[in-house]
Write an enzyme that holds these catalytic residues in place. Structure first.
Site, PDB file in Angstrom:
ATOM      1  N   CYS A  85      11.746 -13.719   2.545  1.00 46.59           N
ATOM      2  CA  CYS A  85      12.556 -13.225   3.582  1.00 46.59           C
ATOM      3  C   CYS A  85      13.857 -12.941   2.361  1.00 46.59           C
ATOM      4  O   CYS A  85      14.929 -12.361   2.637  1.00 46.59           O
ATOM      5  CB  CYS A  85      12.756 -14.303   4.031  1.00 46.59           C
ATOM      6  SG  CYS A  85      11.343 -14.522   5.108  1.00 46.59           S
ATOM      7  N   HIS A 103      19.998 -13.406   6.533  1.00 46.32           N
ATOM      8  CA  HIS A 103      18.524 -13.258   6.759  1.00 46.32           C
ATOM      9  C   HIS A 103      18.966 -14.301   8.732  1.00 46.32           C
ATOM     10  O   HIS A 103      18.807 -15.292   8.533  1.00 46.32           O
ATOM     11  CB  HIS A 103      17.523 -13.967   5.812  1.00 46.32           C
ATOM     12  CG  HIS A 103      16.618 -14.531   6.590  1.00 46.32           C
ATOM     13  ND1 HIS A 103      15.660 -12.951   7.173  1.00 46.32           N
ATOM     14  CD2 HIS A 103      15.725 -15.431   6.335  1.00 46.32           C
ATOM     15  CE1 HIS A 103      14.421 -13.252   7.071  1.00 46.32           C
ATOM     16  NE2 HIS A 103      14.291 -15.232   6.907  1.00 46.32           N
ATOM     17  N   ASN A 130      12.346 -12.689  13.252  1.00 49.37           N
ATOM     18  CA  ASN A 130      12.623 -12.953  12.394  1.00 49.37           C
ATOM     19  C   ASN A 130      12.011 -11.572  11.223  1.00 49.37           C
ATOM     20  O   ASN A 130      10.417 -11.726  11.443  1.00 49.37           O
ATOM     21  CB  ASN A 130      12.115 -14.278  11.349  1.00 49.37           C
ATOM     22  CG  ASN A 130      11.746 -14.508  10.175  1.00 49.37           C
ATOM     23  OD1 ASN A 130      12.047 -13.802   9.334  1.00 49.37           O
ATOM     24  ND2 ASN A 130      12.280 -15.231   9.511  1.00 49.37           N
TER      25      ASN A 130
END
Length: 324
Positions: A115, A251, A281
């Protein structure tokens, strides 16, 4: 020697055709819209179809970024793709995107920091540009995490989505840049935390096929308690403070993590760019997707001070400060 800056000159993004709401997921997984929204802030995500591979999504995002910058394939001499879900073990997804876009010069390679990949990729591209090793870089975050989640694990499969985002960075001398560009960055990794967020197999030396595994509470605790160090360091390296920021683009993993981290640093919540509600996500794609949304809707404007930040499995985490 002339001082160079890496200036953002274009952004782009690409999402799969199919949006999947929490309500639709309840038909497949033992969960509820209330449970997902309360714990994560996610209301929907996009899931890739059979033909929508990571390279396909990345190519679309890259093309959109080139169009936004008013540039063509001959203007790019570096392609970096941040991804944990490449189409193949090799060749790299970046080379597939390079070929699809008609870019014939320079280098192309993948970067894997889960990520945090896009932050690592921007920082890497900045080193190429500011040392004169490249003129313009296409930096992409692209993922198809729906391919690696365990759809029997209701605590993780509801969190992730697919997509891609991209930016074009251009090397400009400091005078021409007029203060714009990547100002600072801070990167960290600590491999001791592998068991908290990892994939239990995959192409390579293990010869296995794996799924994502996560200890959600531990990831939450680490993200809020430890990751803010890179934000503070990036600010200090640029001689800036949290109050100087115009936008915080983290993020997009979990709304509670995002808001708790901002509160800890002293970043006003109205300065947070949130897209987790509509994208879920998307790992390395989440920050460039959010950047493209906020730039195109008029929030991020030239001259704005923007902080990007992320944590990924491993753990790896980082932050970068950009004058837009």
């Amino acid at each position: 020697m002339t001082s160079l800056r890496s200036v953002v000159v274009g952004t782009g993004s690409s999402l799969p055709a199919r949006a999947v709401t929490n309500a639709e997921l309840t038909e497949r997984v033992d969960t509820s819209d209330e449970w997902i929204v309360q714990r994560t802030g996610i209301r929907q995500r996009y899931l890739a179809g059979p033909e929508e591979t990571t390279s396909v999504l990345g190519t679309r995002a890259g093309l959109a970024a080139l169009d936004d910058a008013g540039l063509g394939p001959d203007d790019i001499d570096l392609v970096i793709c941040a991804t944990s879900t490449p189409d193949h073990t090799f060749p790299s997804t970046a080379t597939q995107i390079q070929a699809a876009l008609g870019i014939r010069q320079g280098a192309a390679f993948d970067l894997q920091a889960v990520c945090a990949g896009f932050v690592f990729a921007v920082t890497t591209a900045d080193k190429f540009l500011t040392t004169g090793a490249a003129r313009r870089a296409l930096v992409i975050g692209a993922e198809t995490f729906s391919r690696i989640v365990d759809w029997e694990d209701r605590t993780t499969c509801v969190l992730f989505g697919d997509g891609a985002g991209a930016v074009v960075l251009e090397a400009r001398d400091a005078e021409t840049a007029q203060g714009r560009g990547v100002l600072s960055a801070s990167l960290r990794s600590d491999g001791r935390h592998r068991e908290k967020l990892y994939v239990d197999g995959g192409p390579g030396s293990t010869g296995t096929t794996g799924h994502l595994r996560m200890e959600g509470r531990e990831v939450f605790r680490f993200a809020v308690g430890s990751v803010t160090d890179v934000i503070v360091e990036a600010l200090e390296r640029a001689g800036a403070s949290a109050s100087d920021l115009d936008w915080f683009v983290p993020h997009q993993a979990n709304r509670r993590i995002i808001e708790a981290s901002a509160d800890k640093i002293g970043i006003a919540r109205e300065k947070i760019v949130l897209t987790v509600d509509r994208h879920g996500n998307t790992s390395a794609a989440s920050i460039p997707l959010a950047l493209d949304v906020a730039r195109r809707d008029g929030r991020i404007r030239e001259g704005d001070l923007v902080m990007i930040e992320a944590i990924g499995g491993g753990f790896s985490w980082g932050a970068a400060l950009i004058r837009w």
